[in-house]
Write a protein that holds these residues in place. Structure first.
Motif, PDB file in Angstrom:
ATOM      1  N   ALA A 264       0.812  -1.216   0.000  1.00 48.85           N
ATOM      2  CA  ALA A 264       0.000   0.000   0.000  1.00 48.85           C
ATOM      3  C   ALA A 264       0.846   1.266   0.000  1.00 48.85           C
ATOM      4  O   ALA A 264       0.325   2.365  -0.205  1.00 48.85           O
ATOM      5  N   TRP A 265       2.145   1.147   0.232  1.00 47.07           N
ATOM      6  CA  TRP A 265       3.036   2.307   0.268  1.00 47.07           C
ATOM      7  C   TRP A 265       3.558   2.605  -1.133  1.00 47.07           C
ATOM      8  O   TRP A 265       3.980   1.710  -1.858  1.00 47.07           O
ATOM      9  N   VAL A 266       3.547   3.878  -1.509  1.00 45.47           N
ATOM     10  CA  VAL A 266       4.111   4.315  -2.788  1.00 45.47           C
ATOM     11  C   VAL A 266       4.947   5.564  -2.531  1.00 45.47           C
ATOM     12  O   VAL A 266       4.477   6.526  -1.907  1.00 45.47           O
ATOM     13  N   ALA A 267       6.186   5.555  -2.993  1.00 45.85           N
ATOM     14  CA  ALA A 267       7.076   6.708  -2.843  1.00 45.85           C
ATOM     15  C   ALA A 267       7.626   7.084  -4.213  1.00 45.85           C
ATOM     16  O   ALA A 267       8.084   6.216  -4.966  1.00 45.85           O
ATOM     17  N   ASP A 268       7.553   8.370  -4.557  1.00 44.47           N
ATOM     18  CA  ASP A 268       8.066   8.888  -5.823  1.00 44.47           C
ATOM     19  C   ASP A 268       9.201   9.868  -5.549  1.00 44.47           C
ATOM     20  O   ASP A 268       9.074  10.763  -4.699  1.00 44.47           O
ATOM     21  N   PHE A 269      10.298   9.698  -6.280  1.00 47.71           N
ATOM     22  CA  PHE A 269      11.451  10.582  -6.179  1.00 47.71           C
ATOM     23  C   PHE A 269      11.730  11.138  -7.573  1.00 47.71           C
ATOM     24  O   PHE A 269      11.975  10.376  -8.508  1.00 47.71           O
ATOM     25  N   ASP A 270      11.693  12.450  -7.710  1.00 48.75           N
ATOM     26  CA  ASP A 270      11.918  13.091  -9.004  1.00 48.75           C
ATOM     27  C   ASP A 270      13.002  14.155  -8.859  1.00 48.75           C
ATOM     28  O   ASP A 270      12.997  14.933  -7.893  1.00 48.75           O
ATOM     29  N   SER A 271      13.907  14.191  -9.851  1.00 43.07           N
ATOM     30  CA  SER A 271      14.978  15.172  -9.813  1.00 43.07           C
ATOM     31  C   SER A 271      15.381  15.538 -11.234  1.00 43.07           C
ATOM     32  O   SER A 271      15.422  14.662 -12.118  1.00 43.07           O
ATOM     33  N   PRO A 272      15.662  16.806 -11.490  1.00 41.84           N
ATOM     34  CA  PRO A 272      16.184  17.184 -12.814  1.00 41.84           C
ATOM     35  C   PRO A 272      17.603  16.672 -12.994  1.00 41.84           C
ATOM     36  O   PRO A 272      18.349  16.500 -12.028  1.00 41.84           O
ATOM     37  N   ILE A 273      17.990  16.424 -14.241  1.00 43.41           N
ATOM     38  CA  ILE A 273      19.349  15.962 -14.528  1.00 43.41           C
ATOM     39  C   ILE A 273      20.366  17.041 -14.192  1.00 43.41           C
ATOM     40  O   ILE A 273      21.398  16.788 -13.569  1.00 43.41           O
ATOM     41  N   GLU A 274      20.085  18.279 -14.585  1.00 41.92           N
ATOM     42  CA  GLU A 274      21.011  19.368 -14.354  1.00 41.92           C
ATOM     43  C   GLU A 274      20.919  19.845 -12.910  1.00 41.92           C
ATOM     44  O   GLU A 274      19.821  20.084 -12.387  1.00 41.92           O
ATOM     45  N   GLY A 275      22.048  19.948 -12.264  1.00 46.64           N
ATOM     46  CA  GLY A 275      22.084  20.431 -10.886  1.00 46.64           C
ATOM     47  C   GLY A 275      21.464  19.460  -9.912  1.00 46.64           C
ATOM     48  O   GLY A 275      20.805  19.868  -8.954  1.00 46.64           O
ATOM     49  N   ILE A 276      21.651  18.166 -10.116  1.00 42.79           N
ATOM     50  CA  ILE A 276      21.036  17.176  -9.242  1.00 42.79           C
ATOM     51  C   ILE A 276      21.694  17.220  -7.856  1.00 42.79           C
ATOM     52  O   ILE A 276      22.906  17.139  -7.717  1.00 42.79           O
ATOM     53  N   ASN A 277      20.869  17.435  -6.847  1.00 45.67           N
ATOM     54  CA  ASN A 277      21.302  17.405  -5.449  1.00 45.67           C
ATOM     55  C   ASN A 277      20.086  17.176  -4.588  1.00 45.67           C
ATOM     56  O   ASN A 277      18.944  17.191  -5.062  1.00 45.67           O
ATOM     57  N   ILE A 278      20.306  16.984  -3.299  1.00 45.25           N
ATOM     58  CA  ILE A 278      19.219  16.613  -2.408  1.00 45.25           C
ATOM     59  C   ILE A 278      18.154  17.695  -2.330  1.00 45.25           C
ATOM     60  O   ILE A 278      16.973  17.417  -2.122  1.00 45.25           O
ATOM     61  N   GLU A 279      18.539  18.971  -2.525  1.00 47.75           N
ATOM     62  CA  GLU A 279      17.567  20.054  -2.433  1.00 47.75           C
ATOM     63  C   GLU A 279      16.615  20.078  -3.628  1.00 47.75           C
ATOM     64  O   GLU A 279      15.503  20.601  -3.522  1.00 47.75           O
ATOM     65  N   ASN A 280      17.040  19.528  -4.761  1.00 44.81           N
ATOM     66  CA  ASN A 280      16.203  19.540  -5.956  1.00 44.81           C
ATOM     67  C   ASN A 280      15.368  18.273  -6.118  1.00 44.81           C
ATOM     68  O   ASN A 280      14.629  18.145  -7.097  1.00 44.81           O
ATOM     69  N   VAL A 281      15.478  17.352  -5.168  1.00 46.84           N
ATOM     70  CA  VAL A 281      14.718  16.109  -5.253  1.00 46.84           C
ATOM     71  C   VAL A 281      13.316  16.333  -4.704  1.00 46.84           C
ATOM     72  O   VAL A 281      13.138  16.779  -3.566  1.00 46.84           O
ATOM     73  N   ASP A 282      12.325  16.047  -5.523  1.00 45.36           N
ATOM     74  CA  ASP A 282      10.920  16.153  -5.115  1.00 45.36           C
ATOM     75  C   ASP A 282      10.470  14.777  -4.636  1.00 45.36           C
ATOM     76  O   ASP A 282      10.487  13.804  -5.396  1.00 45.36           O
ATOM     77  N   ILE A 283      10.073  14.685  -3.373  1.00 45.67           N
ATOM     78  CA  ILE A 283       9.706  13.408  -2.765  1.00 45.67           C
ATOM     79  C   ILE A 283       8.221  13.430  -2.414  1.00 45.67           C
ATOM     80  O   ILE A 283       7.752  14.356  -1.750  1.00 45.67           O
ATOM     81  N   LYS A 284       7.504  12.412  -2.858  1.00 44.27           N
ATOM     82  CA  LYS A 284       6.095  12.268  -2.529  1.00 44.27           C
ATOM     83  C   LYS A 284       5.858  10.855  -2.005  1.00 44.27           C
ATOM     84  O   LYS A 284       6.236   9.875  -2.667  1.00 44.27           O
ATOM     85  N   ILE A 285       5.261  10.757  -0.843  1.00 42.47           N
ATOM     86  CA  ILE A 285       5.002   9.459  -0.208  1.00 42.47           C
ATOM     87  C   ILE A 285       3.517   9.374   0.119  1.00 42.47           C
ATOM     88  O   ILE A 285       2.939  10.328   0.639  1.00 42.47           O
ATOM     89  N   ARG A 286       2.906   8.254  -0.186  1.00 42.27           N
ATOM     90  CA  ARG A 286       1.490   8.079   0.129  1.00 42.27           C
ATOM     91  C   ARG A 286       1.214   6.629   0.473  1.00 42.27           C
ATOM     92  O   ARG A 286       1.965   5.727   0.109  1.00 42.27           O
ATOM     93  N   ARG A 287       0.123   6.434   1.167  1.00 44.97           N
ATOM     94  CA  ARG A 287      -0.298   5.097   1.563  1.00 44.97           C
ATOM     95  C   ARG A 287      -1.815   5.025   1.504  1.00 44.97           C
ATOM     96  O   ARG A 287      -2.493   5.963   1.936  1.00 44.97           O
ATOM     97  N   LYS A 288      -2.324   3.923   0.996  1.00 44.11           N
ATOM     98  CA  LYS A 288      -3.753   3.691   0.945  1.00 44.11           C
ATOM     99  C   LYS A 288      -4.147   2.697   2.018  1.00 44.11           C
ATOM    100  O   LYS A 288      -3.528   1.654   2.166  1.00 44.11           O
ATOM    101  N   ILE A 289      -5.193   3.050   2.753  1.00 43.78           N
ATOM    102  CA  ILE A 289      -5.651   2.216   3.864  1.00 43.78           C
ATOM    103  C   ILE A 289      -7.133   1.953   3.691  1.00 43.78           C
ATOM    104  O   ILE A 289      -7.928   2.898   3.580  1.00 43.78           O
ATOM    105  N   ASP A 290      -7.534   0.696   3.638  1.00 43.19           N
ATOM    106  CA  ASP A 290      -8.957   0.348   3.581  1.00 43.19           C
ATOM    107  C   ASP A 290      -9.512   0.399   5.013  1.00 43.19           C
ATOM    108  O   ASP A 290      -8.971  -0.215   5.926  1.00 43.19           O
ATOM    109  N   ILE A 291     -10.611   1.138   5.176  1.00 39.47           N
ATOM    110  CA  ILE A 291     -11.246   1.283   6.480  1.00 39.47           C
ATOM    111  C   ILE A 291     -12.422   0.316   6.527  1.00 39.47           C
ATOM    112  O   ILE A 291     -13.364   0.411   5.750  1.00 39.47           O
ATOM    113  N   TYR A 292     -12.378  -0.612   7.465  1.00 35.31           N
ATOM    114  CA  TYR A 292     -13.431  -1.624   7.543  1.00 35.31           C
ATOM    115  C   TYR A 292     -14.507  -1.172   8.505  1.00 35.31           C
ATOM    116  O   TYR A 292     -14.246  -0.422   9.429  1.00 35.31           O
TER     117      TYR A 292
END
Length: 292
Positions: A264-292
């Motif tokens: 259920a966990w999904v993490a996306d990491f996106d970064s431009p080729i030029e000037g790649i460093n930790i500050e330019n990395v776009d991080i998105k994390i999400r989780r889907k939970i079924d509520i019973y």
């Protein structure tokens, strides 16, 4: 069963008619959810999705939780489905607010299936129309037609798609001509799969894109794509055990993206080729939970 919802509208003159309508939709939606959960033949289970905005972990304000809910059933020989996407504020004192709602009906007539779906974006500046998705298909001849548009104060057709499945030399080929009414432009999408190899072609008057997908050693997929305008991308996907996978997409001179899926966990990491460093990395994390 009768559900009665009472509420008091805001008295401040600063609230516009649009804000009042949004509040009415909100309470009407909550009442509809309560009613449908009781009478529906197939009660839906809410699903909670929690996103982390742009890799910020400074506090609750970085969270973007939402609940997706839908239910389905049958009435008067029509299958129906209704649902909503609710946003939840991290602040405890704020109740869920609907972001969008949808309704869909479908029915079979002989070998033909008809369907109509309406989506309403409650976050739009004005709520005076719904996005429409009309479809007709026939599984026996492998043919489908889809019309996208809007309905409300004014009705319009935005896109028209036709899909036809063919069997050629032991392989299945999908032919999908598409036309955009707004831009008065069209293209044709071709998809073919033979064994462990898949080929997709999208051709328009301005550009053509070719994509080849090759399965390697059962768990690996290599997918290069290129266009007639010189764009190139390479996607590498590794399927792991227990519903896990890692997908890396490289676009030379543009960007590198990595998607890690762990159940259920999904993490996306996106970064431009030029000037790649930790500050330019776009991080998105999400989780889907079924509520019973």
């Amino acid at each position: 069963r009768l559900h009665v919802v009472t509420f008091q509208l805001p008295t401040e003159e600063a609230h516009s008619q649009h804000e009042t309508m949004r509040l009415l939709c909100r309470y009407a939606l909550l009442s509809a959810i309560a009613s449908c959960a009781v009478v529906s033949a197939t009660p839906g289970k809410p699903r909670l999705t929690v996103n982390v905005r742009n890799g910020e972990f400074s506090g609750l304000e970085c969270l973007d939780p939402s609940v997706q809910w839908s239910t389905s059933g049958n009435a008067a020989d029509f299958d129906y489905e209704i649902g909503a996407d609710l946003s939840i504020s991290p602040n405890i004192d704020v109740s869920p607010s609907p972001k969008s709602v949808f309704g869909k009906i479908s029915r079979k007539f002989g070998g033909w299936g008809l369907s109509a779906r309406a989506d309403v974006d409650l976050g739009a500046p004005t709520i005076d129309s719904a996005a429409m998705d009309l479809g007709i298909d026939n599984d026996e001849i492998d043919l489908a037609l889809r019309v996208l548009g809007s309905a409300g104060k004014t009705c319009s057709v935005d896109k028209v798609e036709v899909r036809k499945g063919l069997s050629l030399f032991g392989s299945m080929v999908d032919v999908k001509p598409r036309f955009n009414v707004g831009s008065m432009s069209g293209d044709v999408a071709l998809s073919c799969k033979a064994g462990s190899t898949g080929v997709d072609v999208v051709a328009s008057m301005d550009e053509q894109k070719f994509t080849v997908s090759q399965r390697v050693l059962d768990n690996n997929f290599i997918t290069p794509s290129f266009t007639t305008k010189g764009k190139f991308a390479l996607q590498l996907k590794r399927n792991l055990a227990d519903n896990k996978s890692i997908t890396t997409t490289i676009k030379p001179n543009e960007s590198v993206s990595v998607r890690w899926t762990d159940g259920a966990w999904v993490a996306d990491f996106d970064s431009p080729i030029e000037g790649i460093n930790i500050e330019n990395v776009d991080i998105k994390i999400r989780r889907k939970i079924d509520i019973y």
